[in-house]
Design an enzyme around this catalytic site. Structure first.
Site, PDB file in Angstrom:
ATOM      1  N   HIS A   1      -9.686   1.280  -0.804  1.00 20.42           N
ATOM      2  CA  HIS A   1      -9.510   1.909   0.504  1.00 20.42           C
ATOM      3  C   HIS A   1     -10.883   1.897   1.195  1.00 20.42           C
ATOM      4  O   HIS A   1     -11.891   2.202   0.565  1.00 20.42           O
ATOM      5  CB  HIS A   1      -9.116   3.377   0.372  1.00 20.42           C
ATOM      6  CG  HIS A   1      -7.707   3.643  -0.073  1.00 20.42           C
ATOM      7  ND1 HIS A   1      -7.183   3.197  -1.250  1.00 20.42           N
ATOM      8  CD2 HIS A   1      -6.724   4.369   0.528  1.00 20.42           C
ATOM      9  CE1 HIS A   1      -5.928   3.618  -1.364  1.00 20.42           C
ATOM     10  NE2 HIS A   1      -5.615   4.335  -0.307  1.00 20.42           N
TER      11      HIS A   1
ATOM     12  N   ARG B   1       4.318  14.917 -16.507  1.00 15.32           N
ATOM     13  CA  ARG B   1       3.707  15.315 -17.779  1.00 15.32           C
ATOM     14  C   ARG B   1       3.998  14.383 -18.934  1.00 15.32           C
ATOM     15  O   ARG B   1       3.233  14.327 -19.889  1.00 15.32           O
ATOM     16  CB  ARG B   1       4.189  16.728 -18.142  1.00 15.32           C
ATOM     17  CG  ARG B   1       3.717  17.737 -17.119  1.00 15.32           C
ATOM     18  CD  ARG B   1       4.265  19.128 -17.376  1.00 15.32           C
ATOM     19  NE  ARG B   1       3.819  20.012 -16.293  1.00 15.32           N
ATOM     20  CZ  ARG B   1       4.227  21.265 -16.132  1.00 15.32           C
ATOM     21  NH1 ARG B   1       5.082  21.790 -16.992  1.00 15.32           N
ATOM     22  NH2 ARG B   1       3.776  21.977 -15.119  1.00 15.32           N
TER      23      ARG B   1
ATOM     24  N   HIS C   1       1.447   4.852  -2.660  1.00 14.07           N
ATOM     25  CA  HIS C   1       1.008   5.572  -3.870  1.00 14.07           C
ATOM     26  C   HIS C   1       2.224   6.097  -4.622  1.00 14.07           C
ATOM     27  O   HIS C   1       3.075   6.760  -4.022  1.00 14.07           O
ATOM     28  CB  HIS C   1       0.082   6.724  -3.482  1.00 14.07           C
ATOM     29  CG  HIS C   1      -1.179   6.261  -2.805  1.00 14.07           C
ATOM     30  ND1 HIS C   1      -2.370   6.143  -3.471  1.00 14.07           N
ATOM     31  CD2 HIS C   1      -1.413   5.846  -1.534  1.00 14.07           C
ATOM     32  CE1 HIS C   1      -3.308   5.691  -2.627  1.00 14.07           C
ATOM     33  NE2 HIS C   1      -2.747   5.498  -1.442  1.00 14.07           N
TER      34      HIS C   1
ATOM     35  N   HIS D   1       0.857  -1.194   0.000  1.00  8.79           N
ATOM     36  CA  HIS D   1       0.000   0.000   0.000  1.00  8.79           C
ATOM     37  C   HIS D   1       0.888   1.238   0.000  1.00  8.79           C
ATOM     38  O   HIS D   1       1.297   1.736   1.057  1.00  8.79           O
ATOM     39  CB  HIS D   1      -0.949   0.011   1.204  1.00  8.79           C
ATOM     40  CG  HIS D   1      -1.994   1.084   1.104  1.00  8.79           C
ATOM     41  ND1 HIS D   1      -3.349   0.813   1.093  1.00  8.79           N
ATOM     42  CD2 HIS D   1      -1.895   2.428   0.968  1.00  8.79           C
ATOM     43  CE1 HIS D   1      -4.030   1.940   0.968  1.00  8.79           C
ATOM     44  NE2 HIS D   1      -3.161   2.943   0.898  1.00  8.79           N
TER      45      HIS D   1
ATOM     46  N   ASP E   1       2.067   4.249   2.765  1.00  5.26           N
ATOM     47  CA  ASP E   1       1.037   5.059   2.097  1.00  5.26           C
ATOM     48  C   ASP E   1       1.632   6.144   1.188  1.00  5.26           C
ATOM     49  O   ASP E   1       1.673   5.975  -0.023  1.00  5.26           O
ATOM     50  CB  ASP E   1       0.077   5.659   3.146  1.00  5.26           C
ATOM     51  CG  ASP E   1      -1.338   5.854   2.619  1.00  5.26           C
ATOM     52  OD1 ASP E   1      -1.599   5.508   1.450  1.00  5.26           O
ATOM     53  OD2 ASP E   1      -2.193   6.354   3.380  1.00  5.26           O
TER      54      ASP E   1
ATOM     55  N   ASP F   1      -6.140   3.011  -9.406  1.00  8.64           N
ATOM     56  CA  ASP F   1      -7.275   3.316  -8.528  1.00  8.64           C
ATOM     57  C   ASP F   1      -8.158   4.450  -9.042  1.00  8.64           C
ATOM     58  O   ASP F   1      -7.706   5.355  -9.743  1.00  8.64           O
ATOM     59  CB  ASP F   1      -6.839   3.512  -7.067  1.00  8.64           C
ATOM     60  CG  ASP F   1      -6.385   4.914  -6.736  1.00  8.64           C
ATOM     61  OD1 ASP F   1      -5.867   5.611  -7.626  1.00  8.64           O
ATOM     62  OD2 ASP F   1      -6.543   5.316  -5.563  1.00  8.64           O
TER      63      ASP F   1
ATOM     64  N   GLY G   1      -9.360   8.064  -1.976  1.00  9.88           N
ATOM     65  CA  GLY G   1      -9.964   9.367  -1.707  1.00  9.88           C
ATOM     66  C   GLY G   1     -10.768   9.367  -0.424  1.00  9.88           C
ATOM     67  O   GLY G   1     -10.653   8.472   0.407  1.00  9.88           O
TER      68      GLY G   1
ATOM     69  N   GLU H   1     -11.106   4.263   6.664  1.00 13.78           N
ATOM     70  CA  GLU H   1     -10.069   5.231   7.022  1.00 13.78           C
ATOM     71  C   GLU H   1     -10.768   6.525   7.441  1.00 13.78           C
ATOM     72  O   GLU H   1     -10.755   6.906   8.600  1.00 13.78           O
ATOM     73  CB  GLU H   1      -9.142   5.475   5.824  1.00 13.78           C
ATOM     74  CG  GLU H   1      -8.070   6.534   6.074  1.00 13.78           C
ATOM     75  CD  GLU H   1      -7.376   6.990   4.789  1.00 13.78           C
ATOM     76  OE1 GLU H   1      -7.939   6.806   3.699  1.00 13.78           O
ATOM     77  OE2 GLU H   1      -6.280   7.574   4.898  1.00 13.78           O
TER      78      GLU H   1
HETATM   79 ZN   LIG Z   1      -3.626   4.985   0.455  1.00 13.20          ZN
END
Ligand SMILES: [Zn+2]
Length: 370
Positions: free
Chosen positions: A226, A87, A32, A30, A307, A157, A199, A229
């Site tokens: 997710h 980009r 990002h 987990h 995370d 995600d 999110g 949380e």
């Molecule tokens: Zn997360």
């Protein structure tokens, strides 16, 4: 800001335990990709695009201060600034390779990195196609493997909040696009193994996403939303019942309802737990109040993760150190948690078996000397 948020747990460990955590082969499931970028990598990206004026600080020290977590709106601001500087395919290759460097520094052998392609292809104007994004990820992954000997896979995600308008009406376009991107990744053999939902859970329930998750699972992807949380146990229940979760991102607030804990136990659903992230985002006031050891003792398969490590001033090693300092986890305990991550990850069976065998081999020797 109190410094409740930023402990240096590693510094509090006895030398041999710190060395053990460092040397232990680790998997992280987990984390990002956009949130794993370090200040110096962001600085290099801004220089590459002659866009230093888009950053709030013009030097690395200032950027490091700006990265430090203060509150949720600031966190989102940092996240969007990072995303806006990604980009080109070369940018993605660059940050993935840099992630490989971070992994090697901590002996992380395998990362399952969450990417939010909808943000890059649609939300932010950068003329990037999904194929270009996948090319960049693949090139970075190839370089990281060659240079650092580390392995990676992707979770694509859905940014859940953009699927709901101000009146709360559901718009399926972002989730359908994210599904199409994940299926394209599968078609190209580009290492996509999971389908996620990220999110803010408040006002963005999981149930409307059931259709997209059913299709993702039918195609062979893991369902890794997710939940639990920013909302409580009902959100976890919905992730299990409506999205047929194979793992839950966070899931810690299942603690608020024994029936939901029973559901997780009965279906043997692993949790991807991120203690420092939970403290920063005020899910718990301090690490000592975090339910990690309770969930572990209850018999759930728990993993520890970072995370968005630079944004929460943490690392995966620091999360393992937290378990040792706050909860008295021993080498044997930490090894069990580390093994869980390899065991529940999305690698194909042969590759998973190889990683597990390497882990077990290392552990046999390390614990014999402990
Ligand atoms: Zn997360």
């Amino acid at each position: 800001m109190t410094d409740n948020l930023h402990h240096d747990y590693r510094a509090q460990l006895p030398d041999d335990l710190r060395a053990f955590i460092h040397a232990m082969p680790k998997a992280e499931i987990h984390v990002h990709l956009e949130g794993a970028i370090r200040p110096r990598t962001l600085f290099a990206l801004a220089e590459r695009h002659a866009a230093l004026d888009e950053l709030p600080a013009q030097d690395l020290a200032g950027l490091r201060r700006w990265f430090r977590f203060t509150d949720f709106p600031h966190f989102i601001q940092v996240y969007l600034t990072i995303s806006a500087l990604l980009r080109t395919p070369e940018d993605f290759a660059f940050i993935v390779r840099e992630r490989g460097r971070t992994m090697a520094e901590q002996n992380i052998r395998y990362s399952e990195l969450t990417v939010t392609p909808f943000t890059h292809v649609h939300l932010q104007e950068k003329n990037l196609t999904i194929d270009a994004l996948l090319d960049g990820l693949e090139e970075g992954r190839r370089q990281a493997r060659a240079e650092f000997g580390v392995e990676m896979r992707w979770v694509f995600d859905i940014p859940r909040n953009v699927n709901f308008d101000a009146a709360g009406a559901y718009d399926p376009w972002p989730s359908e696009q994210t599904l199409a991107f994940a299926l394209r990744g599968l078609e190209l053999g580009a290492g996509v193994v999971g389908f996620g939902l990220g999110g803010y859970e408040v006002d963005a329930p999981a149930r409307p996403f059931a259709h997209a998750f059913a299709q993702a699972k039918a195609a062979g992807l893991l369902s890794v939303p997710h939940a639990g949380e920013t909302m409580g146990a009902e959100s976890v229940r919905s992730a299990v019942e409506d999205l047929h979760a194979d793992r839950i991102g966070h899931g810690v607030r299942a603690m608020e309802d024994p029936a939901v804990l029973d559901l997780l136990l009965a279906r043997n659903i692993p949790l991807e737990i991120n203690p420092t992230s939970n403290i920063c985002l005020h899910v718990y006031r301090r690490a000592a109040e975090h339910p990690f050891p309770h969930l572990d003792r209850m018999g759930l398969t728990v993993t520890v993760n970072s995370d968005d490590p630079p944004l929460f001033t943490t690392t995966l090693e620091e999360e393992y150190a937290l378990l040792a300092v706050e909860f008295g986890y021993t080498k044997v305990d930490l090894a069990r948690i580390a093994r869980n991550a390899f065991f529940v990850c999305g690698l194909p069976p042969a590759e998973k078996a190889r990683q597990l065998a390497e882990f077990d081999q290392w552990m046999k020797i390390a614990l014999a000397w402990a």
